[in-house]
Scaffold this motif. Structure first.
Motif, short mmCIF file in Angstrom:
data_model
loop_
_atom_site.label_atom_id
_atom_site.label_comp_id
_atom_site.label_asym_id
_atom_site.label_seq_id
_atom_site.Cartn_x
_atom_site.Cartn_y
_atom_site.Cartn_z
N MET A 22 1.24 -1.50 -0.31
CA MET A 22 -0.24 0.29 0.17
C MET A 22 0.98 1.10 0.48
O MET A 22 0.59 2.25 -0.56
CB MET A 22 -1.36 -0.16 1.20
N LEU A 23 1.98 1.17 0.69
CA LEU A 23 2.82 2.46 0.83
C LEU A 23 3.40 2.65 -0.24
O LEU A 23 3.75 4.24 -0.91
CB LEU A 23 3.60 2.20 1.70
N MET A 24 3.07 2.03 -1.02
CA MET A 24 4.22 1.79 -3.13
C MET A 24 3.58 2.76 -3.73
O MET A 24 4.23 3.98 -4.25
CB MET A 24 4.50 0.52 -3.47
N THR A 25 2.43 3.10 -3.23
CA THR A 25 1.26 4.56 -4.16
C THR A 25 1.71 5.66 -3.71
O THR A 25 1.92 5.79 -4.91
CB THR A 25 -0.01 3.39 -4.48
N PRO A 26 1.15 5.49 -2.96
CA PRO A 26 2.13 7.38 -2.06
C PRO A 26 3.31 7.34 -2.66
O PRO A 26 3.34 8.22 -2.82
CB PRO A 26 1.72 7.31 -0.76
N GLY A 27 4.68 6.40 -2.43
CA GLY A 27 5.54 6.27 -2.81
C GLY A 27 5.38 6.72 -4.29
O GLY A 27 6.55 7.56 -4.46
N ALA A 114 -3.13 -3.98 -7.51
CA ALA A 114 -4.56 -3.72 -7.99
C ALA A 114 -4.32 -2.24 -7.95
O ALA A 114 -4.75 -1.67 -9.11
CB ALA A 114 -6.20 -4.81 -7.92
N ILE A 115 -4.30 -1.47 -6.83
CA ILE A 115 -4.39 -0.03 -6.69
C ILE A 115 -2.94 0.44 -7.43
O ILE A 115 -3.34 1.66 -8.25
CB ILE A 115 -4.19 0.83 -5.15
N ILE A 116 -1.50 -0.23 -7.18
CA ILE A 116 -0.75 0.52 -7.84
C ILE A 116 -0.29 -0.03 -9.54
O ILE A 116 0.09 1.22 -10.35
CB ILE A 116 0.56 -0.13 -7.35
N THR A 117 -1.01 -0.74 -9.98
CA THR A 117 -0.41 -1.23 -10.75
C THR A 117 -1.55 -0.38 -12.27
O THR A 117 -0.25 0.09 -13.18
CB THR A 117 -1.25 -2.03 -12.02
N PRO A 118 -2.47 0.22 -12.32
CA PRO A 118 -2.72 1.06 -13.04
C PRO A 118 -1.99 2.88 -12.77
O PRO A 118 -1.91 3.61 -13.53
CB PRO A 118 -3.99 1.38 -12.94
N ALA A 119 -2.15 3.21 -11.47
CA ALA A 119 -0.76 3.95 -11.22
C ALA A 119 -0.03 4.36 -11.69
O ALA A 119 0.64 5.13 -12.10
CB ALA A 119 -1.23 4.21 -9.29
N LEU A 204 12.44 14.95 -4.17
CA LEU A 204 10.95 13.97 -3.69
C LEU A 204 10.80 13.20 -4.59
O LEU A 204 10.34 11.68 -4.39
CB LEU A 204 9.61 14.50 -4.53
N ILE A 205 11.80 12.98 -6.29
CA ILE A 205 11.96 11.65 -6.12
C ILE A 205 12.21 10.51 -5.66
O ILE A 205 12.25 9.81 -5.68
CB ILE A 205 12.88 12.14 -7.42
N ALA A 206 13.40 11.38 -4.25
CA ALA A 206 14.46 10.14 -3.95
C ALA A 206 13.39 9.84 -2.65
O ALA A 206 13.29 8.59 -2.63
CB ALA A 206 15.63 10.59 -3.22
N LEU A 211 10.49 5.39 -0.83
CA LEU A 211 9.21 4.95 -0.25
C LEU A 211 8.85 2.92 -1.46
O LEU A 211 8.28 1.93 -0.81
CB LEU A 211 8.44 5.32 -0.05
N LEU A 212 9.17 3.47 -2.54
CA LEU A 212 9.61 1.89 -3.95
C LEU A 212 9.97 0.87 -3.00
O LEU A 212 9.88 -0.52 -3.39
CB LEU A 212 9.22 2.53 -5.00
N TRP A 213 11.19 1.27 -3.01
CA TRP A 213 12.19 -0.11 -2.68
C TRP A 213 12.02 -0.38 -1.37
O TRP A 213 11.66 -1.84 -1.41
CB TRP A 213 13.53 0.45 -2.45
N PHE A 214 11.48 0.41 -0.28
CA PHE A 214 11.12 -0.49 0.74
C PHE A 214 9.90 -1.34 0.44
O PHE A 214 9.40 -2.26 0.91
CB PHE A 214 10.84 0.61 1.63
#
Length: 413
Positions: A22-27, A114-119, A204-206, A211-214
């Motif tokens: 879930m955290l990946m989507t805000p990331g 399902a949440i992150i894929t279309p994002a 912001l990118i970093a 967050l994505l990596w984590f």
């Protein structure tokens, strides 16, 4: 009859993994937000958070049922079986393996995918798509691309699963599908009127990359759906591939441009994460090194090719996720080993020529499906509402034009 006992350890682990994914989507929102110009930060970020909300609605209503409900010709599940979680109780158990996790845990975990894929796709058409068109796109793409792919590959009754195709955590289901949908979006919507490829906020990118990596540890290690040795190897493989890809991208860009670029390092890491995803639980940690190096090099040159061809994929979704996903699925066909997952397969290097062929065919066919359907769906949406903003709106910035909000009202970046 008493319900089977809940495995507390596996259940706790899977809830943590669901939280990580879930955290990946805000990331992703931070990652994309830093890459776009300052007048379009909120527009790209709201698209990720819109998926966080609206995909959940669709998932609870019929999405999970379409993915994991009773099979229809190996393509899709019955949307009415778990309609608004009909029949799901406190004691319902996930029966896909013997991990002993409640069904609600599996529902929650898969929902985060399902949440992150279309994002992911939104980075391709950044700065030029209307919000109404995106809303329709998000809905249609989930129903006609993502849900069928999940069923065909991750449901035991799915056509590709029965054929023997493997995708540990989403090389086809997530990355190739999103990447080639992104390419179709770019070609249909067309170029931006105002092309500004300079990131407005590298920190912001970093932050987004971190967050994505984590979160990716939950994405990959959690896809074992239990805690065992494969879980641990998938976790380690994830970090190895990301790290080697990040350094490979950095070194190539450094050699060509005479300077080591931070954004290049970060982009390379994401490419490595996308590439190892389908194979994380099927290959050795040493093999993950090869995945990382190849991901950093191949995805770097894919982005360079995109630039040369003039495709306005604003945030390199095709080059990183599309190419990375296909690369990972293909390399899995080469390097997979039952020594690292008895429930997997042996790849080309271990005598599995047939398995290699199936992986290549699946990657190609699914990528074409995602591309063709996405292009056709955007054509239909364009008959209902405008898909692309006009030049004036783009020049003013979509944050104010579409949403009436500013990321930096005081002018501070």
């Amino acid at each position: 009859m008493n319900a089977p006992p809940v495995n507390i350890g596996n259940t706790a682990f899977m809830l943590i993994c669901a939280s990580l994914v879930m955290l990946m989507t805000p990331g992703l929102a931070f990652f994309y937000g830093g890459l776009v110009g300052r007048k379009n930060v909120l527009t790209i970020m709201i698209q990720s958070f819109m998926s966080l909300g609206w995909t959940t609605v669709l998932w609870v209503a019929f999405g999970y049922s379409m993915c994991f409900g009773p099979d229809w010709h190996g393509i899709i599940g019955n949307p009415m079986t778990y309609f608004f979680l009909n029949g799901v109780t406190l004691h319902s158990m996930f029966t896909g393996n013997d991990a002993g996790i409640p069904l609600v845990v599996h529902i929650a975990y898969q929902m985060m995918f399902a949440i992150i894929t279309p994002a992911l796709i939104t980075g391709a058409f950044a700065n030029r798509v209307t919000f109404k068109a995106y809303f329709l796109f998000l809905t249609g793409w989930l129903i006609f691309v993502y849900f069928p792919f999940v069923h065909m590959i991750w449901s035991p009754d799915g056509a590709l699963a029965k054929w023997g195709v493997l995708d540990f955590a989403g090389g086809i289901v997530v990355h190739a599908s999103a990447g080639f949908a992104a390419l179709a979006s770019v070609l249909f919507v067309g170029r931006r009127y105002v092309v500004d490829n300079k990131p407005h906020n590298v920190p912001l990118i970093a932050l987004g990359t971190g967050l994505l990596w984590f979160g990716w540890y939950g994405f990959n290690a959690g896809s074992e759906l239990r805690v065992d040795a494969v879980t641990a190897s998938a976790f380690l493989n994830t970090d190895i591939a990301a790290s080697f890809a990040a350094i490979t991208w950095l070194l190539i860009e450094w050699a060509r441009g005479k300077q080591p670029k931070f954004v290049g390092l970060l982009t390379g890491a994401v490419a490595g994460l996308a590439t190892i995803t389908p194979a994380a639980g099927y290959v050795s940690p040493v093999t993950a090194i090869a995945f990382g190096v190849l991901a950093g090099a191949v995805c770097y040159y894919a982005v360079a090719l995109k630039n040369r061809l003039g495709w306005d994929d604003a945030l390199d979704v095709w080059g990183v996720h599309g190419v990375g996903g296909v690369l990972g699925i293909t390399l899995l066909g080469v390097f997979a080993s039952r020594l690292w997952n008895p429930n997997g397969a042996d790849g080309l290097l271990f005598g599995g020529a047939a398995f290699f062929g199936k992986q290549v065919v699946a990657a190609v066919v699914c990528s074409i499906w995602a591309f063709v359907f996405t292009y056709g769906m955007l054509w239909l949406i364009s008959k209902v509402t405008a898909t692309k903003v006009d030049r004036v709106a783009e020049e003013r910035g979509l944050d104010m034009e579409l949403h009436g909000e500013e990321a930096y009202p005081l002018g501070v970046v």
